[in-house]
Design a protein around this motif. Structure first.
Motif, mmCIF file in Angstrom:
data_model
loop_
_atom_site.group_PDB
_atom_site.id
_atom_site.type_symbol
_atom_site.label_atom_id
_atom_site.label_comp_id
_atom_site.label_asym_id
_atom_site.label_seq_id
_atom_site.Cartn_x
_atom_site.Cartn_y
_atom_site.Cartn_z
ATOM 1 N N UNK A 28 0.780 -1.232 0.000
ATOM 2 C CA UNK A 28 0.000 0.000 0.000
ATOM 3 C C UNK A 28 0.810 1.281 0.000
ATOM 4 N N UNK A 29 2.119 1.180 -0.081
ATOM 5 C CA UNK A 29 2.957 2.380 -0.120
ATOM 6 C C UNK A 29 3.051 2.948 -1.538
ATOM 7 N N UNK A 30 3.267 4.259 -1.617
ATOM 8 C CA UNK A 30 3.860 4.860 -2.810
ATOM 9 C C UNK A 30 5.291 5.179 -2.406
ATOM 10 N N UNK A 144 1.017 3.829 -19.543
ATOM 11 C CA UNK A 144 0.503 3.447 -18.227
ATOM 12 C C UNK A 144 -0.645 2.453 -18.366
ATOM 13 N N UNK A 145 -1.550 2.702 -19.316
ATOM 14 C CA UNK A 145 -2.673 1.785 -19.512
ATOM 15 C C UNK A 145 -2.199 0.372 -19.825
ATOM 16 N N UNK A 146 -1.156 0.259 -20.646
ATOM 17 C CA UNK A 146 -0.614 -1.065 -20.982
ATOM 18 C C UNK A 146 -0.067 -1.774 -19.746
ATOM 19 N N UNK A 147 0.467 -1.000 -18.807
ATOM 20 C CA UNK A 147 1.013 -1.593 -17.582
ATOM 21 C C UNK A 147 -0.072 -1.989 -16.595
ATOM 22 N N UNK A 148 -1.270 -1.424 -16.761
ATOM 23 C CA UNK A 148 -2.340 -1.640 -15.788
ATOM 24 C C UNK A 148 -3.391 -2.641 -16.243
ATOM 25 N N UNK A 155 3.151 -1.886 -8.920
ATOM 26 C CA UNK A 155 3.369 -1.096 -10.135
ATOM 27 C C UNK A 155 4.668 -0.318 -9.982
ATOM 28 N N UNK A 156 5.550 -0.457 -10.954
ATOM 29 C CA UNK A 156 6.818 0.269 -10.960
ATOM 30 C C UNK A 156 6.728 1.348 -12.030
ATOM 31 N N UNK A 157 6.854 2.598 -11.618
ATOM 32 C CA UNK A 157 6.715 3.729 -12.535
ATOM 33 C C UNK A 157 8.045 4.475 -12.586
ATOM 34 N N UNK A 158 8.742 4.345 -13.716
ATOM 35 C CA UNK A 158 10.067 4.921 -13.885
ATOM 36 C C UNK A 158 9.957 6.187 -14.739
ATOM 37 N N UNK A 159 10.025 7.335 -14.094
ATOM 38 C CA UNK A 159 9.930 8.629 -14.764
ATOM 39 C C UNK A 159 8.671 8.714 -15.651
ATOM 40 N N UNK A 160 7.479 8.506 -15.106
ATOM 41 C CA UNK A 160 6.283 8.442 -15.953
ATOM 42 C C UNK A 160 5.823 9.775 -16.522
ATOM 43 N N UNK A 173 -0.526 12.142 -12.185
ATOM 44 C CA UNK A 173 -0.373 12.238 -10.732
ATOM 45 C C UNK A 173 -1.658 11.791 -10.031
ATOM 46 N N UNK A 174 -2.799 12.255 -10.521
ATOM 47 C CA UNK A 174 -4.071 11.859 -9.919
ATOM 48 C C UNK A 174 -4.326 10.367 -10.125
ATOM 49 N N UNK A 175 -3.889 9.836 -11.253
ATOM 50 C CA UNK A 175 -4.043 8.400 -11.514
ATOM 51 C C UNK A 175 -3.229 7.564 -10.530
ATOM 52 N N UNK A 176 -2.026 8.030 -10.232
ATOM 53 C CA UNK A 176 -1.178 7.318 -9.268
ATOM 54 C C UNK A 176 -1.871 7.280 -7.901
ATOM 55 N N UNK A 177 -2.431 8.414 -7.493
ATOM 56 C CA UNK A 177 -3.136 8.461 -6.205
ATOM 57 C C UNK A 177 -4.315 7.492 -6.189
ATOM 58 N N UNK A 178 -5.061 7.458 -7.291
ATOM 59 C CA UNK A 178 -6.230 6.577 -7.363
ATOM 60 C C UNK A 178 -5.821 5.119 -7.320
ATOM 61 N N UNK A 179 -4.777 4.759 -8.055
ATOM 62 C CA UNK A 179 -4.287 3.377 -8.043
ATOM 63 C C UNK A 179 -3.894 2.957 -6.634
ATOM 64 N N UNK A 180 -3.236 3.860 -5.935
ATOM 65 C CA UNK A 180 -2.821 3.561 -4.573
ATOM 66 C C UNK A 180 -4.021 3.402 -3.648
#
Length: 310
Positions: A28-30, A144-148, A155-160, A173-180
């Motif tokens: 559950x961490x970012x 990002x969609x392909x990774x999800x 989920x590993x996000x390298x310089x997205x 940024x908002x998508x990252x928050x929602x995924x978390x």
């Protein structure tokens, strides 16, 4: 525990890229992973994904050894690489369907997951178009969609957000928050410190293959929080005033630039009033006061000797 790394070692011939690194990332961490170029963070990410062999140590993901359960573990990992990794000769929908099939998605479930991922990234209305017609920000969102599409737990996000417009950056940024919020654990790397500060629950700073600092933003800034900086805009400045300020208890340095005086003091000395008294005694006038708090960028610069974007 989502990721447990113990004494990880990675060498490239004579270069020790990762030096006995130990790191735990909770469910559950970012988790922000920062470091200047050559620090070893890419090697750590590639090792977690099973893309490179390691020369020592152990990696456990979802409490299973990556060495023993690599195929099973990879099914639950999504990677958003720094470089765009989509097929230009496939539509957005076809790209997601292709990656979904790699994770054994078929039939109605595949269609459902593709539609969900495209809606999530705001690309559903453009699903029939080829990526070459997309803006840079839209390509990043397709990445990002392909990774999800297979709904990974890690989920590993390298310089997205590299090289994209502000609107697309905000969307990501908002998508990252929602995924978390939906339960995904995210490992996040970025050269934009403001993103890391906004998103990450904990942050590790790497240099020379080791983690040199680890903690929350507040814990890291406290590392250099023994000082505070006050910038005074003055009507006039003379060196007699500078000498007086330097004699105030707790003042460590005083620097003059044009009509500004920058004062570095020990934290919580409460000497701002005494500094202003020095200005009044010198018959000058305070035009502005700006106090700077320690920042994550300052921590990074202090610990590595480089800014994040170097």
């Amino acid at each position: 525990m989502t990721v447990r790394i113990t004494n990880l070692v990675k060498r490239y011939n004579e270069l020790l890229a990762v030096d006995h690194l130990t790191l735990n990332i909770d469910q559950g961490e970012i988790f922000g992973l920062l470091g200047p170029n050559g620090a070893g963070k890419t090697s750590v990410i590639n090792a977690i994904m099973g893309l490179i062999g390691i020369d020592g140590g152990e990696i456990k993901i979802f409490d299973k050894s990556l060495n023993d359960f690599e195929r099973e573990i990879k099914k639950s990992i999504g990677i958003v690489p720094q470089d765009i990794a989509v097929f230009e000769d496939l539509t957005a929908y076809e790209n997601l369907a292709f990656f979904g099939k790699l994770y054994q998605l078929r039939g109605d479930l595949l269609k459902k997951r593709v539609e969900e991922a495209l809606h999530f990234t705001g690309l559903w209305e453009r699903r029939k178009e080829f990526p070459k017609k997309y803006s840079g920000g839209m390509k990043r969102r397709l990445n990002i969609a392909c990774a999800l599409v297979h709904q990974p737990k890690l989920i590993i996000m390298d310089e997205p957000t590299v090289g994209i417009d502000p609107q697309s950056r905000k969307h990501i940024i908002e998508s990252v928050k929602t995924l978390n919020q939906k339960g995904s654990t995210i490992i996040y790397t970025s050269h934009y410190m403001e993103e890391v500060e906004e998103l990450c629950t904990r942050i590790a700073i790497m240099d020379h293959g080791r983690i040199i600092a680890l903690g929350t933003k507040e814990e890291l800034t406290s590392l250099i929080g023994l000082e505070e900086k006050v910038v005074l805009g003055l009507a006039s400045v003379n060196y007699t005033l500078v000498d007086k300020i330097k004699k105030v208890a707790g003042v460590k340095d005083c620097v003059v630039t044009d009509h500004q005086v920058t004062v570095i003091s020990e934290r919580d000395k409460g000497n701002l009033g005494r500094i202003i008294d020095c200005v009044s005694d010198s018959e000058s006038e305070v035009l502005s006061i700006h106090m700077e708090k320690p920042t994550l960028e300052g921590v990074f610069l202090t610990l590595t000797g480089r800014s994040l974007r170097d």
